[in-house]
Design an enzyme around this catalytic site. Structure first.
Site, PDB file in Angstrom:
ATOM      1  CG  LEU A  56      45.309 -13.980 -21.544  1.00 32.48           C
ATOM      2  CD1 LEU A  56      46.270 -14.357 -22.667  1.00 32.48           C
ATOM      3  CD2 LEU A  56      44.508 -15.194 -21.096  1.00 32.48           C
ATOM      4  CG  ASP A  57      45.988 -14.491 -14.248  1.00 34.19           C
ATOM      5  OD1 ASP A  57      45.236 -13.502 -14.213  1.00 34.19           O
ATOM      6  OD2 ASP A  57      45.733 -15.573 -13.696  1.00 34.19           O
ATOM      7  NE  ARG A  58      55.175 -10.139 -14.309  1.00 39.57           N
ATOM      8  CZ  ARG A  58      55.899  -9.368 -13.501  1.00 39.57           C
ATOM      9  NH1 ARG A  58      55.371  -8.887 -12.398  1.00 39.57           N
ATOM     10  NH2 ARG A  58      57.145  -9.072 -13.806  1.00 39.57           N
TER      11      ARG A  58
END
Length: 213
Positions: A81-83
């Site tokens: 998952l992206d930051r």
């Protein structure tokens, strides 16, 4: 099985009985990876500002900090998952299951709640429902729905595991995604799992995941 050449260590067939497997070596029976460790399956509700990696050379906070009490075994994230993306992330040391869940051909279902910077138009909403041509190919969501009356929160169900796929769909039509939350992955949901917390999968959930793919 060893004498028949069905066991390999680090990709090389081993026919020597009594071979001592060293820590870190990969043992396979056919295409199946054998692991002497206890299998651990952890579901995390990831908050913002944590990156999905085991280690980071820039000293940023990783999801591993959130699950350090979960297992003595070395677990790792399944997918990413992206930051700035929140929501469900599975971590495990079951390499075989992780590979199945991340392989594009298995098309694991995910549901996201997307908050955008302005109301979505009816025209753009219908276009997204009907499928979008992106730089890496066509993508058609399984389902799209408007959640809030202001038309700025959208629900999207999708099977693709392509990088930043949800953000790119909305960016294609000129929308900035201000919040992105994964609420379901492979049938697992966030019920009774607060942001930043984790839990072990139940035996029934693990069995269902193994038969899902």
């Amino acid at each position: 099985m060893i004498e028949a050449g069905e066991i390999s260590v680090n990709g090389k067939v081993v026919k020597e009985l009594g071979y001592q497997v060293k820590a870190g070596e990969v043992v396979r029976y056919g295409r199946r990876t054998l692991n002497p460790e206890k299998m651990v399956y952890v579901l995390l509700n990831k908050p913002k500002d944590f990156i999905t990696t085991v280690e980071d050379d820039m000293d940023r906070r990783t999801v591993m900090e959130l699950v350090k009490a979960a297992a003595g075994e070395r677990i790792y994230p399944v997918g990413r998952l992206d930051r700035n993306t929140t929501g469900l992330l599975l971590l495990t040391n079951d390499g075989e299951l992780a590979e199945k869940l991340t392989h594009p051909s298995n098309q694991i279902e995910k549901i996201y709640q997307v908050e955008i910077n302005k109301p979505i138009t009816t025209e753009d909403f219908e276009a997204i429902k009907n499928g979008v041509e992106l730089e890496d190919g066509f993508i058609k969501p399984d389902e799209v729905s408007i959640i809030t009356p202001d038309a700025q929160v959208i629900g999207i169900r999708i099977h693709s595991g392509r990088n930043r796929i949800v953000r790119r769909i909305f960016e294609k039509f000129g929308y900035d995604v201000t919040k992105l939350d994964r609420t379901v992955i492979a049938g697992l949901n966030k019920k009774e799992l607060p942001r930043g917390q984790w839990r072990y999968l139940t035996e029934k959930e693990v069995i269902r995941l193994k038969y899902l793919v």
